[in-house]
Write an enzyme that holds these catalytic residues in place. Structure first.
Site, PDB file in Angstrom:
ATOM      1  N   GLY A 246     -71.117 -12.198 -79.507  1.00 41.17           N
ATOM      2  CA  GLY A 246     -72.166 -12.904 -79.344  1.00 41.17           C
ATOM      3  C   GLY A 246     -72.125 -14.103 -78.564  1.00 41.17           C
ATOM      4  O   GLY A 246     -71.250 -14.306 -77.745  1.00 41.17           O
ATOM      5  N   ASN A 247     -73.067 -15.155 -78.317  1.00 38.28           N
ATOM      6  CA  ASN A 247     -72.770 -16.543 -77.848  1.00 38.28           C
ATOM      7  C   ASN A 247     -73.579 -17.463 -78.411  1.00 38.28           C
ATOM      8  O   ASN A 247     -74.147 -17.382 -79.546  1.00 38.28           O
ATOM      9  CB  ASN A 247     -73.328 -16.097 -76.260  1.00 38.28           C
ATOM     10  CG  ASN A 247     -74.996 -15.938 -76.273  1.00 38.28           C
ATOM     11  OD1 ASN A 247     -75.833 -16.824 -76.771  1.00 38.28           O
ATOM     12  ND2 ASN A 247     -75.173 -14.805 -75.793  1.00 38.28           N
ATOM     13  N   ARG A 248     -73.478 -18.619 -77.855  1.00 35.29           N
ATOM     14  CA  ARG A 248     -73.751 -19.830 -78.586  1.00 35.29           C
ATOM     15  C   ARG A 248     -75.335 -20.585 -78.592  1.00 35.29           C
ATOM     16  O   ARG A 248     -75.727 -21.369 -78.836  1.00 35.29           O
ATOM     17  CB  ARG A 248     -72.904 -21.002 -78.450  1.00 35.29           C
ATOM     18  CG  ARG A 248     -71.360 -20.798 -78.817  1.00 35.29           C
ATOM     19  CD  ARG A 248     -70.673 -21.833 -78.533  1.00 35.29           C
ATOM     20  NE  ARG A 248     -70.909 -22.956 -79.218  1.00 35.29           N
ATOM     21  CZ  ARG A 248     -70.592 -24.231 -78.811  1.00 35.29           C
ATOM     22  NH1 ARG A 248     -69.618 -24.396 -77.773  1.00 35.29           N
ATOM     23  NH2 ARG A 248     -70.775 -25.463 -79.394  1.00 35.29           N
TER      24      ARG A 248
END
Ligand code: CTP
Length: 395
Positions: free
Chosen positions: A202-204
């Site tokens: 995922g990412n932030r």
């Protein structure tokens, strides 16, 4: 900053007015609260004074020399009444100005938003239906109550909508309605690519910037659809939830044809796991190192540009780790030319800045260079971007 009056009438949902007052003060508005006598049976004056940072004096006959109702009514930019009881709706529809709130409402020329809350039978009673119809034809904005759990054991229509929804609907009355009739799609959040049923890449991205843009566009009258990747549902916004880049692509393809504007604020994973495991991966079976083969996801922004309808406006985002503004500008310019979108909002994310923060600093570019630099809250950036979009749609 606007002068906002919050009227509270005597229903069980009166305590929820605290969320409305807080939402308004946090958005930087000056708030004065006018509870009716019955509202004060449900919520304390001290609470209302503390939250509004203003004194509360609901008595029509105190400080008569100041002609309070006239001053309050004339100074207001916006009035909200929440919750509004059936009795209040009847008195307002009849112009029965027998307390400070109704006197003020008959003085004011400001837009008025009324949020009714009552039991289902009372809301659907012929007299309430008639009073609501009358108020609407008088130009008063009456929100539909929400459906859900009521005061007793039962559920139905009649609940006060969420505070955030009421605040957004009310503040929208202060905005120009220049995006009315425009369909705007905003993607927000960050996609997740499964490794196995438990883990993902995922990412932030928090989705905060995309959601702020969606709210501002909706406040200006646009018909907004948020395609949210792994972000919670937001009251008052039409949302479709997706998890992966492939799901986002599927929804975009389904919805994009009708849209006037696409704002691709979502952080789309550039790669996905080539073969995600159907069963949970076990350390014992894998050993010391785990190799994951990733394959590239399609560039959804580029695809949207390639398949765009005539006159469709497409806005991309860029997250760059740049040493300074000129490096950010150079990279962003390269990106907008490569992607072919109309506007690009560039963030410098060096050191993890921006993600999940409320404040941000962006550069907005078109294919020729920087058109705006702006910093502040994500709401302020959203307003600037939506203004640029509205100008381009006009032109
Ligand atoms: N984007 C997209 N589909 C992808 C990757 C990115 O639609 N598969 C969109 C993002 O939503 C954003 C813009 O492209 O609006 C730029 O995203 P960014 O991550 O900054 O750039 P990338 O194109 O991924 O390039 P790189 O990561 O190499 O800088």
């Amino acid at each position: 900053m606007a002068n906002v009056l919050v009227g509270i009438t005597g229903g069980i949902a009166a305590y929820k007015a605290t969320g409305i007052i807080r939402g308004l003060t946090e958005a930087g508005h000056e708030v004065k609260v006018i509870p009716t006598a019955n509202a004060l049976r449900f919520i304390g004056k001290t609470t209302l004074e503390a939250l509004s940072h203003n004194s509360v004096d609901p008595d029509l006959y105190s400080d008569v020399a100041d002609v309070k109702h006239v001053e309050l009514g004339q100074k207001a930019d916006l009035v909200i009444v929440a919750p509004a009881t059936a009795a209040f709706l009847a008195r307002y529809a009849a112009g029965l100005a027998d307390d400070l709130l109704l006197n003020t409402l008959l003085v004011t020329k400001a837009p008025v938003l009324v949020a009714p809350a009552m039991h289902t039978e009372m809301w659907s009673h012929a007299t309430t239906v008639r009073n609501v119809r009358q108020l609407r034809s008088d130009g008063i904005h009456v929100l539909e109550p929400a459906v859900g759990r009521l005061t007793g054991q039962d559920s139905g229509v009649g609940r006060l909508p969420e505070a955030e929804e009421i605040v957004q609907a009310a503040l929208a009355l202060l905005e120009p309605q220049d995006l009315r009739g425009r369909r705007v799609i905003v993607t927000a959040g960050g996609t997740r690519e499964p490794i196995d049923p438990v883990r993902f890449i995922g990412n932030r991205s928090s989705g905060k910037q995309g959601l702020a843009i969606a709210r501002v566009a909706q406040a200006r009258g646009a018909d907004v659809l948020v395609i949210g990747a792994n972000i919670p549902t937001v009251a008052g916004l039409k949302m479709i939830h997706v998890e992966t880049a492939a799901e986002l692509q599927q929804q975009l393809v389904a919805e994009l044809g009708e849209a006037d504007v696409l704002i691709q604020a979502a952080a789309v994973s550039d790669y996905r796991v080539a073969r995600p495991s159907e069963l949970k991966l076990k350390k014992a079976a894998i050993g010391e190192a785990l190799d994951l083969r990733l394959e590239m996801n399609p560039d959804l922004l580029k695809l949207a540009v390639e398949t765009r309808q005539p006159k469709q406006l497409i806005v991309g985002f860029a997250a760059e780790t740049a040493a300074n503004d000129s490096e950010l500008e150079a990279r962003a310019l390269e990106k907008i030319r490569a992607k072919g979108c109309d506007l690009l909002v560039a963030n410098n994310v060096s050191g993890g800045a921006v993600f999940d923060a409320d404040d941000t600093r962006v550069m907005i570019l078109d294919e020729y260079g920087v058109v705006s630099q702006c910093s502040g809250t994500k709401d302020a950036v959203a307003r600037e971007l939506v203004e640029l979009i509205a100008t381009r749609l006009r032109g």
